[in-house]
Design an enzyme around this catalytic site. Sequence first.
Site, PDB file in Angstrom:
ATOM      1  N   LYS A 166      19.920  41.970  57.093  1.00  0.00           N
ATOM      2  CA  LYS A 166      19.634  41.784  58.509  1.00  0.00           C
ATOM      3  C   LYS A 166      19.493  43.130  59.222  1.00  0.00           C
ATOM      4  O   LYS A 166      18.446  43.446  59.757  1.00  0.00           O
ATOM      5  CB  LYS A 166      20.715  40.920  59.143  1.00  0.00           C
ATOM      6  CG  LYS A 166      20.833  39.550  58.442  1.00  0.00           C
ATOM      7  CD  LYS A 166      21.964  38.725  58.966  1.00  0.00           C
ATOM      8  CE  LYS A 166      22.203  37.474  58.120  1.00  0.00           C
ATOM      9  NZ  LYS A 166      21.102  36.516  58.190  1.00  0.00           N
TER      10      LYS A 166
ATOM     11  N   ASP B 158      33.169  38.748  59.223  1.00  0.00           N
ATOM     12  CA  ASP B 158      31.859  38.628  58.578  1.00  0.00           C
ATOM     13  C   ASP B 158      30.829  39.171  59.567  1.00  0.00           C
ATOM     14  O   ASP B 158      30.380  38.475  60.471  1.00  0.00           O
ATOM     15  CB  ASP B 158      31.569  37.168  58.239  1.00  0.00           C
ATOM     16  CG  ASP B 158      30.162  36.962  57.682  1.00  0.00           C
ATOM     17  OD1 ASP B 158      29.414  37.945  57.548  1.00  0.00           O
ATOM     18  OD2 ASP B 158      29.816  35.797  57.389  1.00  0.00           O
TER      19      ASP B 158
ATOM     20  N   TRP C 127      28.403  29.576  59.593  1.00  0.00           N
ATOM     21  CA  TRP C 127      28.938  30.517  58.611  1.00  0.00           C
ATOM     22  C   TRP C 127      30.456  30.523  58.612  1.00  0.00           C
ATOM     23  O   TRP C 127      31.089  30.689  57.557  1.00  0.00           O
ATOM     24  CB  TRP C 127      28.355  31.908  58.844  1.00  0.00           C
ATOM     25  CG  TRP C 127      26.883  31.914  58.563  1.00  0.00           C
ATOM     26  CD1 TRP C 127      25.867  31.985  59.469  1.00  0.00           C
ATOM     27  CD2 TRP C 127      26.266  31.761  57.279  1.00  0.00           C
ATOM     28  NE1 TRP C 127      24.661  31.899  58.822  1.00  0.00           N
ATOM     29  CE2 TRP C 127      24.872  31.758  57.489  1.00  0.00           C
ATOM     30  CE3 TRP C 127      26.759  31.620  55.982  1.00  0.00           C
ATOM     31  CZ2 TRP C 127      23.959  31.626  56.439  1.00  0.00           C
ATOM     32  CZ3 TRP C 127      25.857  31.485  54.935  1.00  0.00           C
ATOM     33  CH2 TRP C 127      24.478  31.495  55.168  1.00  0.00           C
TER      34      TRP C 127
END
Length: 360
Positions: free
Chosen positions: A196, A172, A102
């Site tokens: 999540k 993030d 990511w």
Amino acid sequence: MTRPYNFSAGPAMLPEPVLQRAREEMLNWHDSGMCVAEMSHRGKEFMSIAEGAEADLRELLGISDEYRVLFLQGGASSQFAMVPMNLLRGRTSADYINTGSWSKKAIAEARRFCTPAIAASTEDDRFSRAPVQDELKLSPDAAYVHYTPNETIEGVEFPEIPDTGDVPLVADMSSTLLSRPLDVSRFGLIYAGAQKNIGPAGLTIVLVRADLIGETLPGTPAMFDYGIHAKNDSMYNTPPTYAWYLAGLVFAWLKELGGLAAMAEINRRKAAKLYAAIDDSSFYANPVEPRARSWMNVPFTLADPALDGDFLAGAKAAGLLTLKGHRSVGGMRASIYNAMPEAGVEALVEFMREFERTRG
């Protein structure tokens, strides 16, 4: 019905009490005669839901009035672009810490708008660790420093928040926000996809310090301007209303549990049990340096990869779902976010031990 335990990395399982309450309110929210999904986002009913959700999130994280709380669409991937478009503010470079899949995607997107300087990278170590503070080559002229506190695919987590001095820190936190207490004041901006720890896919939370908004790159679309969203209370366009509502139910559930300190203790125990099962075995292995092991995403491999298929089939039969590792890493991955109860981790550990006994 006995629900299985879903170890998906996201969209992930939601707390059962949240789903039960949503079911109860599905056809008639608080005697309004409407499902939340049918409400006008500007009607008094939904406005009360939105305001309550923001108030609960601010309470959980101790978010001060210096920050704007935005409920947006587009996922974390849109934030890879929105961050430089809003936070460069006349500068041409920003620092990025590269610790996994990511991080790499965020860096690639930033190259469309600026020159991302790599402050540290663990790619040569196969993304199996998090860099320490002394490794960071930070520029005082950078517009911001971006990092990914928890890499969902590799299962790597920073054990501490990097110190970036006066340069705004951007994180993030898609796979770790709300998993434990957090000092929001250490950050210029935090963003997180909801699917999540927060709620269903389709919603993205952004916490941004107010002094960092209002100076976008020329040509920035209105929907990519934090200032416009802040001025309109995240209602510039029709927001993901039902996802926002479900996130609010999750926030209320967390408060009922005792807040983020209580959630952190549960998450710490879950992770410790699973890592102990891996470390106490010669059949399973985790590739991550112990200091940087994720509480949320636990990758592990079997001594004989030829048994992977049998392991997954057996786990599914035992009510343990979505354990296959990411294709770039292989093996298994157990994502044990907030909604995963300790009983689910204990069931996985029991299955792992029995599989090793019979197949190892």
